[in-house]
Design a protein around this motif. Structure first.
Motif, PDB file in Angstrom:
ATOM      1  N   LEU A 183      -2.295  -7.991   3.384  1.00 20.56           N
ATOM      2  CA  LEU A 183      -3.746  -8.041   3.581  1.00 20.56           C
ATOM      3  C   LEU A 183      -4.103  -9.101   4.629  1.00 20.56           C
ATOM      4  O   LEU A 183      -5.002  -8.887   5.453  1.00 20.56           O
ATOM      5  N   GLU A 184      -3.359 -10.195   4.637  1.00 18.34           N
ATOM      6  CA  GLU A 184      -3.590 -11.244   5.632  1.00 18.34           C
ATOM      7  C   GLU A 184      -3.242 -10.732   7.043  1.00 18.34           C
ATOM      8  O   GLU A 184      -3.945 -11.020   8.009  1.00 18.34           O
ATOM      9  N   THR A 185      -2.163  -9.946   7.134  1.00 23.56           N
ATOM     10  CA  THR A 185      -1.800  -9.348   8.436  1.00 23.56           C
ATOM     11  C   THR A 185      -2.966  -8.482   8.942  1.00 23.56           C
ATOM     12  O   THR A 185      -3.341  -8.546  10.121  1.00 23.56           O
ATOM     13  N   ILE A 186      -3.538  -7.710   8.032  1.00 20.23           N
ATOM     14  CA  ILE A 186      -4.673  -6.847   8.406  1.00 20.23           C
ATOM     15  C   ILE A 186      -5.863  -7.688   8.876  1.00 20.23           C
ATOM     16  O   ILE A 186      -6.484  -7.377   9.901  1.00 20.23           O
ATOM     17  N   ARG A 187      -6.146  -8.763   8.148  1.00 16.98           N
ATOM     18  CA  ARG A 187      -7.291  -9.613   8.539  1.00 16.98           C
ATOM     19  C   ARG A 187      -7.077 -10.230   9.926  1.00 16.98           C
ATOM     20  O   ARG A 187      -7.995 -10.263  10.749  1.00 16.98           O
ATOM     21  N   ILE A 188      -5.853 -10.689  10.200  1.00 15.67           N
ATOM     22  CA  ILE A 188      -5.562 -11.259  11.534  1.00 15.67           C
ATOM     23  C   ILE A 188      -5.755 -10.181  12.598  1.00 15.67           C
ATOM     24  O   ILE A 188      -6.387 -10.401  13.635  1.00 15.67           O
ATOM     25  N   LEU A 189      -5.208  -8.987  12.309  1.00 14.07           N
ATOM     26  CA  LEU A 189      -5.260  -7.909  13.302  1.00 14.07           C
ATOM     27  C   LEU A 189      -6.691  -7.493  13.626  1.00 14.07           C
ATOM     28  O   LEU A 189      -7.018  -7.232  14.789  1.00 14.07           O
ATOM     29  N   ARG A 190      -7.524  -7.425  12.607  1.00 19.78           N
ATOM     30  CA  ARG A 190      -8.903  -6.969  12.876  1.00 19.78           C
ATOM     31  C   ARG A 190      -9.654  -7.939  13.794  1.00 19.78           C
ATOM     32  O   ARG A 190     -10.558  -7.528  14.514  1.00 19.78           O
ATOM     33  N   ARG A 191      -9.247  -9.205  13.776  1.00 20.21           N
ATOM     34  CA  ARG A 191      -9.887 -10.160  14.695  1.00 20.21           C
ATOM     35  C   ARG A 191      -9.419  -9.950  16.131  1.00 20.21           C
ATOM     36  O   ARG A 191     -10.077 -10.322  17.070  1.00 20.21           O
ATOM     37  N   LYS A 192      -8.221  -9.359  16.293  1.00 26.50           N
ATOM     38  CA  LYS A 192      -7.623  -9.276  17.635  1.00 26.50           C
ATOM     39  C   LYS A 192      -7.704  -7.890  18.284  1.00 26.50           C
ATOM     40  O   LYS A 192      -7.589  -7.776  19.496  1.00 26.50           O
ATOM     41  N   LEU A 193      -7.837  -6.855  17.471  1.00 27.54           N
ATOM     42  CA  LEU A 193      -7.689  -5.496  18.010  1.00 27.54           C
ATOM     43  C   LEU A 193      -8.967  -4.928  18.626  1.00 27.54           C
ATOM     44  O   LEU A 193     -10.065  -5.191  18.130  1.00 27.54           O
ATOM     45  N   SER A 194      -8.789  -4.099  19.663  1.00 26.34           N
ATOM     46  CA  SER A 194      -9.942  -3.355  20.168  1.00 26.34           C
ATOM     47  C   SER A 194      -9.736  -1.849  19.984  1.00 26.34           C
ATOM     48  O   SER A 194     -10.465  -1.034  20.529  1.00 26.34           O
ATOM     49  N   VAL A 195      -8.694  -1.493  19.235  1.00 25.52           N
ATOM     50  CA  VAL A 195      -8.521  -0.086  18.796  1.00 25.52           C
ATOM     51  C   VAL A 195      -8.459  -0.111  17.260  1.00 25.52           C
ATOM     52  O   VAL A 195      -8.181  -1.160  16.675  1.00 25.52           O
ATOM     53  N   PRO A 196      -8.711   1.033  16.604  1.00 27.99           N
ATOM     54  CA  PRO A 196      -8.688   1.050  15.137  1.00 27.99           C
ATOM     55  C   PRO A 196      -7.309   0.719  14.563  1.00 27.99           C
ATOM     56  O   PRO A 196      -6.277   1.001  15.178  1.00 27.99           O
ATOM     57  N   LEU A 197      -7.337   0.149  13.362  1.00 33.27           N
ATOM     58  CA  LEU A 197      -6.107  -0.216  12.662  1.00 33.27           C
ATOM     59  C   LEU A 197      -5.842   0.768  11.520  1.00 33.27           C
ATOM     60  O   LEU A 197      -6.698   0.976  10.660  1.00 33.27           O
ATOM     61  N   ILE A 198      -4.638   1.342  11.533  1.00 35.67           N
ATOM     62  CA  ILE A 198      -4.223   2.264  10.469  1.00 35.67           C
ATOM     63  C   ILE A 198      -3.397   1.486   9.442  1.00 35.67           C
ATOM     64  O   ILE A 198      -2.420   0.823   9.795  1.00 35.67           O
ATOM     65  N   GLY A 199      -3.804   1.559   8.179  1.00 39.81           N
ATOM     66  CA  GLY A 199      -2.971   1.037   7.102  1.00 39.81           C
ATOM     67  C   GLY A 199      -2.093   2.170   6.596  1.00 39.81           C
ATOM     68  O   GLY A 199      -2.296   3.320   6.962  1.00 39.81           O
ATOM     69  N   PHE A 200      -1.100   1.872   5.782  1.00 39.17           N
ATOM     70  CA  PHE A 200      -0.276   2.978   5.295  1.00 39.17           C
ATOM     71  C   PHE A 200       0.426   2.646   3.989  1.00 39.17           C
ATOM     72  O   PHE A 200       0.526   1.490   3.582  1.00 39.17           O
ATOM     73  N   SER A 201       0.942   3.714   3.392  1.00 40.94           N
ATOM     74  CA  SER A 201       1.796   3.581   2.208  1.00 40.94           C
ATOM     75  C   SER A 201       2.733   4.781   2.199  1.00 40.94           C
ATOM     76  O   SER A 201       2.430   5.819   2.783  1.00 40.94           O
ATOM     77  N   GLY A 202       3.855   4.637   1.529  1.00 42.36           N
ATOM     78  CA  GLY A 202       4.649   5.810   1.231  1.00 42.36           C
ATOM     79  C   GLY A 202       3.856   6.640   0.236  1.00 42.36           C
ATOM     80  O   GLY A 202       3.088   6.103  -0.568  1.00 42.36           O
ATOM     81  N   ALA A 203       3.994   7.965   0.281  1.00 38.47           N
ATOM     82  CA  ALA A 203       3.363   8.823  -0.731  1.00 38.47           C
ATOM     83  C   ALA A 203       4.190   8.701  -2.020  1.00 38.47           C
ATOM     84  O   ALA A 203       5.383   8.359  -1.965  1.00 38.47           O
ATOM     85  N   PRO A 204       3.580   8.983  -3.172  1.00 33.87           N
ATOM     86  CA  PRO A 204       4.303   8.767  -4.438  1.00 33.87           C
ATOM     87  C   PRO A 204       5.689   9.419  -4.503  1.00 33.87           C
ATOM     88  O   PRO A 204       6.660   8.754  -4.904  1.00 33.87           O
ATOM     89  N   PHE A 205       5.833  10.677  -4.089  1.00 27.58           N
ATOM     90  CA  PHE A 205       7.152  11.304  -4.226  1.00 27.58           C
ATOM     91  C   PHE A 205       8.207  10.592  -3.384  1.00 27.58           C
ATOM     92  O   PHE A 205       9.321  10.323  -3.845  1.00 27.58           O
ATOM     93  N   THR A 206       7.865  10.267  -2.140  1.00 20.46           N
ATOM     94  CA  THR A 206       8.842   9.609  -1.261  1.00 20.46           C
ATOM     95  C   THR A 206       9.225   8.232  -1.807  1.00 20.46           C
ATOM     96  O   THR A 206      10.402   7.852  -1.784  1.00 20.46           O
ATOM     97  N   LEU A 207       8.258   7.504  -2.343  1.00 16.79           N
ATOM     98  CA  LEU A 207       8.589   6.210  -2.957  1.00 16.79           C
ATOM     99  C   LEU A 207       9.506   6.425  -4.164  1.00 16.79           C
ATOM    100  O   LEU A 207      10.479   5.691  -4.355  1.00 16.79           O
ATOM    101  N   ALA A 208       9.211   7.455  -4.956  1.00 23.53           N
ATOM    102  CA  ALA A 208      10.051   7.737  -6.141  1.00 23.53           C
ATOM    103  C   ALA A 208      11.494   8.018  -5.728  1.00 23.53           C
ATOM    104  O   ALA A 208      12.431   7.564  -6.390  1.00 23.53           O
TER     105      ALA A 208
END
Ligand code: CP3
Length: 340
Positions: A120-145
Protein backbone atom coordinates in the motif's frame (compact mmCIF):
# COMPACT_ATOMS: atom_id res chain seq x y z
CA UNK A 1 -3.10 12.79 -16.11
CA UNK A 2 -3.15 10.59 -19.21
CA UNK A 3 -6.47 8.76 -18.76
CA UNK A 4 -6.66 7.07 -22.18
CA UNK A 5 -6.16 3.66 -20.57
CA UNK A 6 -9.04 4.14 -18.10
CA UNK A 7 -11.31 5.41 -20.87
CA UNK A 8 -10.58 2.36 -23.04
CA UNK A 9 -11.32 0.07 -20.06
CA UNK A 10 -14.73 1.71 -19.71
CA UNK A 11 -15.42 1.57 -23.45
CA UNK A 12 -15.33 5.36 -23.87
CA UNK A 13 -13.99 7.11 -26.93
CA UNK A 14 -10.19 7.42 -27.07
CA UNK A 15 -7.77 9.43 -29.29
CA UNK A 16 -5.55 6.33 -29.74
CA UNK A 17 -5.32 2.79 -28.38
CA UNK A 18 -3.59 2.70 -25.00
CA UNK A 19 -0.88 0.10 -24.41
CA UNK A 20 0.92 -1.45 -21.44
CA UNK A 21 2.74 -4.78 -21.18
CA UNK A 22 2.27 -7.53 -18.65
CA UNK A 23 5.58 -7.91 -16.75
CA UNK A 24 6.72 -4.61 -18.23
CA UNK A 25 9.16 -4.22 -15.34
CA UNK A 26 11.72 -6.97 -15.14
CA UNK A 27 14.93 -8.63 -16.11
CA UNK A 28 14.92 -7.65 -19.81
CA UNK A 29 15.60 -4.09 -18.69
CA UNK A 30 19.11 -3.06 -17.64
CA UNK A 31 17.75 -0.48 -15.21
CA UNK A 32 15.80 -3.26 -13.44
CA UNK A 33 18.87 -5.49 -13.27
CA UNK A 34 20.86 -2.65 -11.72
CA UNK A 35 18.36 -2.42 -8.85
CA UNK A 36 17.96 -6.19 -8.61
CA UNK A 37 21.74 -6.75 -8.35
CA UNK A 38 21.63 -4.91 -5.01
CA UNK A 39 18.74 -6.83 -3.38
CA UNK A 40 16.96 -10.17 -3.71
CA UNK A 41 13.55 -10.29 -5.39
CA UNK A 42 11.43 -10.45 -2.21
CA UNK A 43 13.34 -7.57 -0.62
CA UNK A 44 12.70 -5.58 -3.80
CA UNK A 45 8.95 -6.30 -3.51
CA UNK A 46 8.94 -5.33 0.18
CA UNK A 47 10.92 -2.07 -0.06
CA UNK A 48 8.41 0.56 -1.21
CA UNK A 49 10.99 3.07 -2.54
CA UNK A 50 12.64 0.36 -4.67
CA UNK A 51 9.39 -1.25 -5.81
CA UNK A 52 8.14 2.20 -6.83
CA UNK A 53 11.40 2.88 -8.67
CA UNK A 54 11.16 -0.24 -10.84
CA UNK A 55 7.43 0.35 -11.45
CA UNK A 56 8.33 3.71 -12.99
CA UNK A 57 11.12 2.39 -15.25
CA UNK A 58 8.92 1.07 -18.10
CA UNK A 59 6.72 4.16 -17.95
CA UNK A 60 9.74 6.37 -18.56
CA UNK A 61 11.64 4.07 -20.92
CA UNK A 62 8.81 2.60 -23.03
CA UNK A 63 6.18 5.34 -22.84
CA UNK A 64 3.34 2.98 -21.88
CA UNK A 65 -0.09 4.37 -20.97
CA UNK A 66 -0.39 2.62 -17.59
CA UNK A 67 1.89 1.51 -14.78
CA UNK A 68 1.46 -1.79 -12.95
CA UNK A 69 2.43 -2.03 -9.33
CA UNK A 70 5.70 -3.94 -8.95
CA UNK A 71 5.06 -6.92 -6.70
CA UNK A 72 4.26 -10.61 -7.18
CA UNK A 73 1.08 -12.66 -7.02
CA UNK A 74 2.64 -14.83 -4.30
CA UNK A 75 3.14 -11.99 -1.79
CA UNK A 76 -0.32 -12.36 -0.13
CA UNK A 77 0.24 -16.13 0.17
CA UNK A 78 3.21 -15.44 2.39
CA UNK A 79 1.00 -13.12 4.44
CA UNK A 80 -1.52 -15.99 4.81
CA UNK A 81 1.19 -17.89 6.68
CA UNK A 82 3.17 -19.93 4.14
CA UNK A 83 6.95 -19.71 3.78
CA UNK A 84 7.97 -18.34 0.36
CA UNK A 85 11.33 -18.35 -1.37
CA UNK A 86 12.41 -17.65 -4.92
CA UNK A 87 15.01 -20.08 -6.22
CA UNK A 88 17.01 -18.93 -9.28
CA UNK A 89 16.59 -22.32 -10.95
CA UNK A 90 13.20 -23.58 -9.77
CA UNK A 91 11.22 -20.35 -9.48
CA UNK A 92 8.92 -19.83 -6.49
CA UNK A 93 8.86 -22.42 -3.69
CA UNK A 94 6.28 -22.58 -0.91
CA UNK A 95 7.09 -24.95 1.94
CA UNK A 96 4.50 -27.30 3.46
CA UNK A 97 2.07 -27.37 0.52
CA UNK A 98 -1.57 -27.14 1.62
CA UNK A 99 -3.06 -30.63 1.24
CA UNK A 100 -5.02 -31.34 4.41
CA UNK A 101 -7.56 -29.85 6.82
CA UNK A 102 -5.02 -28.85 9.49
CA UNK A 103 -3.03 -26.79 6.98
CA UNK A 104 -6.12 -25.12 5.48
CA UNK A 105 -7.41 -24.20 8.93
CA UNK A 106 -4.04 -22.82 9.97
CA UNK A 107 -3.98 -20.27 7.11
CA UNK A 108 -4.99 -16.75 8.09
CA UNK A 109 -6.77 -14.03 6.14
CA UNK A 110 -4.29 -11.15 6.29
CA UNK A 111 -5.28 -7.58 7.18
CA UNK A 112 -3.66 -5.71 4.27
CA UNK A 113 -3.33 -2.44 6.20
CA UNK A 114 -1.14 -4.27 8.77
CA UNK A 115 0.38 -7.30 7.04
CA UNK A 116 0.83 -5.92 3.52
CA UNK A 117 1.35 -2.25 4.21
CA UNK A 118 4.55 -2.23 2.12
CA UNK A 119 2.37 -2.80 -0.97
CA UNK A 120 0.00 0.00 0.00
CA UNK A 121 2.93 2.32 0.71
CA UNK A 122 4.37 1.55 -2.75
CA UNK A 123 1.02 2.57 -4.23
CA UNK A 124 0.94 5.81 -2.23
CA UNK A 125 4.47 6.74 -3.39
CA UNK A 126 3.59 5.92 -6.99
CA UNK A 127 0.43 8.01 -7.06
CA UNK A 128 2.49 11.06 -6.10
CA UNK A 129 4.89 10.45 -9.00
CA UNK A 130 2.85 9.01 -11.87
CA UNK A 131 1.16 10.82 -14.73
CA UNK A 132 -0.43 7.63 -16.10
CA UNK A 133 -2.95 5.43 -14.23
CA UNK A 134 -1.70 2.83 -11.76
CA UNK A 135 -2.94 -0.77 -12.03
CA UNK A 136 -3.02 -2.84 -8.85
CA UNK A 137 -3.22 -6.61 -9.08
CA UNK A 138 -3.67 -9.96 -7.42
CA UNK A 139 -3.53 -13.56 -8.46
CA UNK A 140 -7.06 -14.91 -9.02
CA UNK A 141 -8.18 -17.43 -6.38
CA UNK A 142 -7.65 -20.57 -8.49
CA UNK A 143 -4.14 -19.60 -9.59
CA UNK A 144 -3.16 -18.76 -6.01
CA UNK A 145 -4.60 -22.11 -4.87
CA UNK A 146 -2.41 -23.99 -7.38
CA UNK A 147 0.75 -22.46 -5.90
CA UNK A 148 -0.42 -23.20 -2.36
CA UNK A 149 -1.39 -26.81 -3.10
CA UNK A 150 1.49 -27.67 -5.45
CA UNK A 151 4.12 -25.76 -3.43
CA UNK A 152 5.38 -24.04 -6.58
CA UNK A 153 5.00 -24.24 -10.33
CA UNK A 154 3.56 -27.43 -11.77
CA UNK A 155 3.20 -29.30 -15.04
CA UNK A 156 -0.16 -31.04 -14.72
CA UNK A 157 -1.57 -29.71 -11.42
CA UNK A 158 -2.35 -33.20 -10.18
CA UNK A 159 -2.32 -32.27 -6.47
CA UNK A 160 -4.72 -29.40 -7.11
CA UNK A 161 -7.08 -31.52 -9.20
CA UNK A 162 -6.94 -34.38 -6.69
CA UNK A 163 -8.06 -32.03 -3.94
CA UNK A 164 -10.87 -30.71 -6.18
CA UNK A 165 -12.09 -34.23 -6.96
CA UNK A 166 -11.31 -36.15 -3.73
CA UNK A 167 -11.91 -33.45 -1.10
CA UNK A 168 -14.23 -30.86 -2.67
CA UNK A 169 -15.28 -29.44 0.71
CA UNK A 170 -11.66 -28.88 1.72
CA UNK A 171 -10.92 -27.32 -1.68
CA UNK A 172 -13.94 -25.02 -1.31
CA UNK A 173 -12.88 -23.95 2.19
CA UNK A 174 -9.39 -23.13 0.90
CA UNK A 175 -10.83 -21.19 -2.05
CA UNK A 176 -13.16 -19.23 0.26
CA UNK A 177 -10.21 -18.20 2.43
CA UNK A 178 -8.19 -17.16 -0.62
CA UNK A 179 -11.16 -15.30 -2.13
CA UNK A 180 -11.67 -13.37 1.10
CA UNK A 181 -7.94 -12.50 1.10
CA UNK A 182 -8.03 -11.32 -2.53
CA UNK A 183 -11.11 -9.14 -1.93
CA UNK A 184 -9.54 -7.43 1.10
CA UNK A 185 -6.17 -7.10 -0.65
CA UNK A 186 -7.52 -5.50 -3.84
CA UNK A 187 -9.93 -3.26 -1.91
CA UNK A 188 -6.96 -2.01 0.14
CA UNK A 189 -4.94 -1.41 -3.04
CA UNK A 190 -7.82 0.63 -4.48
CA UNK A 191 -8.21 2.59 -1.24
CA UNK A 192 -4.47 3.33 -1.33
CA UNK A 193 -4.77 4.71 -4.88
CA UNK A 194 -4.83 1.92 -7.50
CA UNK A 195 -7.01 3.19 -10.38
CA UNK A 196 -7.72 -0.21 -11.96
CA UNK A 197 -7.01 -3.77 -10.84
CA UNK A 198 -6.07 -6.90 -12.75
CA UNK A 199 -6.72 -10.47 -11.64
CA UNK A 200 -4.12 -12.86 -13.05
CA UNK A 201 -5.55 -16.36 -13.61
CA UNK A 202 -2.42 -17.80 -15.16
CA UNK A 203 -3.33 -21.46 -14.63
CA UNK A 204 -7.15 -21.53 -14.96
CA UNK A 205 -6.72 -22.49 -18.63
CA UNK A 206 -5.39 -25.86 -17.42
CA UNK A 207 -8.88 -26.82 -16.27
CA UNK A 208 -11.49 -28.70 -18.28
CA UNK A 209 -14.32 -26.24 -19.01
CA UNK A 210 -16.75 -27.94 -16.62
CA UNK A 211 -14.14 -27.81 -13.86
CA UNK A 212 -13.42 -24.14 -14.59
CA UNK A 213 -17.15 -23.46 -14.12
CA UNK A 214 -17.28 -25.36 -10.84
CA UNK A 215 -13.90 -24.76 -9.20
CA UNK A 216 -12.61 -21.39 -10.46
CA UNK A 217 -15.30 -19.12 -11.96
CA UNK A 218 -17.61 -18.82 -8.89
CA UNK A 219 -14.77 -17.40 -6.77
CA UNK A 220 -13.73 -14.93 -9.49
CA UNK A 221 -17.35 -13.80 -9.83
CA UNK A 222 -17.61 -13.28 -6.09
CA UNK A 223 -14.34 -11.31 -6.04
CA UNK A 224 -15.35 -9.05 -8.91
CA UNK A 225 -18.87 -8.50 -7.52
CA UNK A 226 -17.38 -7.32 -4.21
CA UNK A 227 -14.97 -4.96 -5.99
CA UNK A 228 -17.73 -3.29 -8.04
CA UNK A 229 -18.58 -0.80 -5.29
CA UNK A 230 -15.18 0.86 -5.70
CA UNK A 231 -16.04 1.82 -9.28
CA UNK A 232 -12.57 1.13 -10.76
CA UNK A 233 -12.18 -1.10 -13.86
CA UNK A 234 -11.46 -4.76 -13.16
CA UNK A 235 -9.38 -6.63 -15.76
CA UNK A 236 -9.49 -10.43 -15.71
CA UNK A 237 -6.71 -12.27 -17.54
CA UNK A 238 -6.79 -16.03 -18.06
CA UNK A 239 -3.83 -17.51 -19.87
CA UNK A 240 -4.92 -20.11 -22.44
CA UNK A 241 -8.48 -18.79 -22.40
CA UNK A 242 -9.76 -20.09 -25.77
CA UNK A 243 -11.83 -23.01 -24.50
CA UNK A 244 -13.55 -21.07 -21.73
CA UNK A 245 -14.11 -17.59 -23.18
CA UNK A 246 -17.90 -17.90 -22.98
CA UNK A 247 -17.58 -18.69 -19.25
CA UNK A 248 -15.00 -15.95 -18.64
CA UNK A 249 -17.51 -13.52 -20.11
CA UNK A 250 -19.74 -14.26 -17.11
CA UNK A 251 -17.05 -13.20 -14.60
CA UNK A 252 -18.39 -9.64 -14.39
CA UNK A 253 -15.02 -8.14 -15.41
CA UNK A 254 -14.96 -4.79 -17.22
CA UNK A 255 -12.03 -5.91 -19.38
CA UNK A 256 -11.13 -9.43 -20.48
CA UNK A 257 -7.44 -10.15 -21.10
CA UNK A 258 -6.82 -12.44 -24.08
CA UNK A 259 -3.70 -14.58 -24.58
CA UNK A 260 -2.04 -14.81 -28.01
CA UNK A 261 -3.29 -18.30 -28.93
CA UNK A 262 -6.67 -16.82 -29.88
CA UNK A 263 -7.50 -14.66 -32.89
CA UNK A 264 -8.58 -11.44 -31.19
CA UNK A 265 -11.28 -10.87 -33.83
CA UNK A 266 -12.85 -14.23 -32.95
CA UNK A 267 -12.57 -13.41 -29.24
CA UNK A 268 -14.32 -10.06 -29.74
CA UNK A 269 -17.16 -11.80 -31.63
CA UNK A 270 -17.67 -14.16 -28.69
CA UNK A 271 -17.37 -11.50 -26.01
CA UNK A 272 -19.68 -9.00 -27.70
CA UNK A 273 -20.19 -5.45 -26.49
CA UNK A 274 -20.52 -6.07 -22.76
CA UNK A 275 -16.83 -5.81 -21.89
CA UNK A 276 -13.66 -4.34 -23.33
CA UNK A 277 -10.71 -6.55 -24.33
CA UNK A 278 -6.99 -6.44 -23.59
CA UNK A 279 -4.26 -8.10 -25.62
CA UNK A 280 -2.97 -10.03 -27.40
CA UNK A 281 0.39 -9.98 -29.20
CA UNK A 282 2.56 -13.10 -28.78
CA UNK A 283 5.43 -12.03 -26.47
CA UNK A 284 7.80 -13.73 -28.96
CA UNK A 285 6.66 -11.30 -31.69
CA UNK A 286 9.05 -8.83 -30.02
CA UNK A 287 11.79 -10.83 -31.73
CA UNK A 288 10.39 -10.06 -35.24
CA UNK A 289 11.83 -7.36 -37.48
CA UNK A 290 10.26 -3.96 -36.84
CA UNK A 291 8.29 -4.06 -40.12
CA UNK A 292 6.77 -7.42 -39.36
CA UNK A 293 6.06 -6.40 -35.79
CA UNK A 294 4.13 -3.39 -37.09
CA UNK A 295 2.09 -5.64 -39.39
CA UNK A 296 1.04 -7.75 -36.42
CA UNK A 297 0.16 -4.67 -34.40
CA UNK A 298 -1.95 -3.34 -37.27
CA UNK A 299 -3.75 -6.68 -37.56
CA UNK A 300 -4.65 -6.76 -33.84
CA UNK A 301 -5.75 -3.11 -33.86
CA UNK A 302 -8.04 -3.72 -36.85
CA UNK A 303 -9.56 -6.87 -35.42
CA UNK A 304 -10.20 -5.31 -32.02
CA UNK A 305 -11.95 -2.27 -33.52
CA UNK A 306 -15.39 -3.78 -33.06
CA UNK A 307 -14.81 -4.38 -29.33
CA UNK A 308 -16.42 -2.19 -26.68
CA UNK A 309 -12.92 -0.95 -25.90
CA UNK A 310 -9.37 -2.17 -26.57
CA UNK A 311 -6.28 -1.96 -24.39
CA UNK A 312 -3.28 -3.19 -26.33
CA UNK A 313 -1.04 -5.64 -24.47
CA UNK A 314 0.96 -8.79 -24.99
CA UNK A 315 -0.87 -12.11 -24.68
CA UNK A 316 1.31 -12.88 -21.62
CA UNK A 317 4.33 -11.38 -19.87
CA UNK A 318 7.45 -9.89 -21.46
CA UNK A 319 10.13 -12.60 -21.74
CA UNK A 320 13.49 -12.04 -20.00
CA UNK A 321 15.57 -11.91 -23.23
CA UNK A 322 13.36 -9.36 -24.99
CA UNK A 323 15.26 -6.43 -26.55
CA UNK A 324 14.12 -3.21 -24.86
CA UNK A 325 14.26 -1.50 -28.27
CA UNK A 326 11.57 -3.88 -29.55
CA UNK A 327 9.30 -3.09 -26.60
CA UNK A 328 9.77 0.62 -27.32
CA UNK A 329 9.06 0.07 -31.00
CA UNK A 330 5.87 -1.80 -30.07
CA UNK A 331 4.53 1.04 -27.93
CA UNK A 332 5.35 3.54 -30.69
CA UNK A 333 3.68 1.36 -33.33
CA UNK A 334 0.47 0.99 -31.30
CA UNK A 335 0.27 4.76 -30.79
CA UNK A 336 1.06 5.64 -34.42
CA UNK A 337 -1.10 3.03 -36.08
CA UNK A 338 -4.12 3.68 -33.88
CA UNK A 339 -4.16 7.38 -34.48
CA UNK A 340 -2.03 9.46 -32.14
O1 CP3 B 1 3.92 -6.90 -14.66
C1 CP3 B 1 4.72 -6.27 -13.96
O2 CP3 B 1 5.66 -5.59 -14.43
C2 CP3 B 1 4.51 -6.26 -12.44
C3 CP3 B 1 5.21 -7.23 -11.72
C4 CP3 B 1 4.81 -8.69 -11.70
C5 CP3 B 1 5.76 -9.72 -11.39
N1 CP3 B 1 5.09 -10.90 -11.28
C6 CP3 B 1 7.19 -9.50 -11.20
C7 CP3 B 1 8.11 -10.65 -11.20
C8 CP3 B 1 3.57 -9.31 -11.82
C9 CP3 B 1 2.23 -8.68 -12.19
C10 CP3 B 1 3.76 -10.70 -11.55
C11 CP3 B 1 2.65 -11.67 -11.53
C12 CP3 B 1 2.98 -13.11 -11.42
N2 CP3 B 1 3.92 -13.72 -10.65
C13 CP3 B 1 2.23 -14.12 -12.07
C14 CP3 B 1 1.03 -13.89 -12.94
C15 CP3 B 1 1.40 -13.39 -14.26
C16 CP3 B 1 2.02 -14.41 -15.15
O3 CP3 B 1 3.20 -14.21 -15.50
O4 CP3 B 1 1.33 -15.36 -15.52
C17 CP3 B 1 2.81 -15.36 -11.72
C18 CP3 B 1 2.35 -16.72 -12.18
C19 CP3 B 1 3.85 -15.09 -10.80
C20 CP3 B 1 4.69 -16.09 -10.10
C21 CP3 B 1 6.12 -15.93 -10.39
N3 CP3 B 1 6.88 -14.85 -10.03
C22 CP3 B 1 6.96 -16.86 -11.02
C23 CP3 B 1 6.51 -18.18 -11.59
C24 CP3 B 1 8.24 -16.29 -11.03
C25 CP3 B 1 9.50 -16.96 -11.48
C26 CP3 B 1 9.61 -17.03 -12.94
C27 CP3 B 1 10.44 -15.89 -13.45
O5 CP3 B 1 10.01 -15.23 -14.40
O6 CP3 B 1 11.52 -15.72 -12.89
C28 CP3 B 1 8.15 -15.00 -10.45
C29 CP3 B 1 9.26 -14.02 -10.26
C30 CP3 B 1 9.06 -12.64 -10.78
N4 CP3 B 1 7.92 -11.90 -10.65
C31 CP3 B 1 10.05 -11.84 -11.43
C32 CP3 B 1 9.45 -10.59 -11.68
C33 CP3 B 1 10.09 -9.38 -12.31
C34 CP3 B 1 11.48 -12.25 -11.69
C35 CP3 B 1 12.22 -12.11 -10.42
C36 CP3 B 1 13.67 -11.73 -10.59
O7 CP3 B 1 13.98 -10.52 -10.66
O8 CP3 B 1 14.49 -12.64 -10.59
Amino acid sequence: MNDVFLKACRGEEVPYTPVWLMRQAGRYMKEYQDVRSQVDFLTLCKTPELAAKVTLQPVDILGVDAAILFSDILIPIEAMGMRLEFSESKGPLLSEPIRNRTLVDRLTVPVPEDDLDFVLETIRILRRKLSVPLIGFSGAPFTLATYMIEGGSSKNFLNTKRMMFEKPTLFNDLMEKITHTVILYLSAQINAGAQAVQLFDTWAGMLAPQDYREFALPYVKKTIAKLKKHGVPVIYFVNDCAGILMDIKKSGADVIGIDWRVDIGEAVKKIGKKCAVQGNLDPCALFLSEDRLRERVEDILQKAKSAKGHVFNLGHGVLPDTPVEAARALVKAVHELSGE
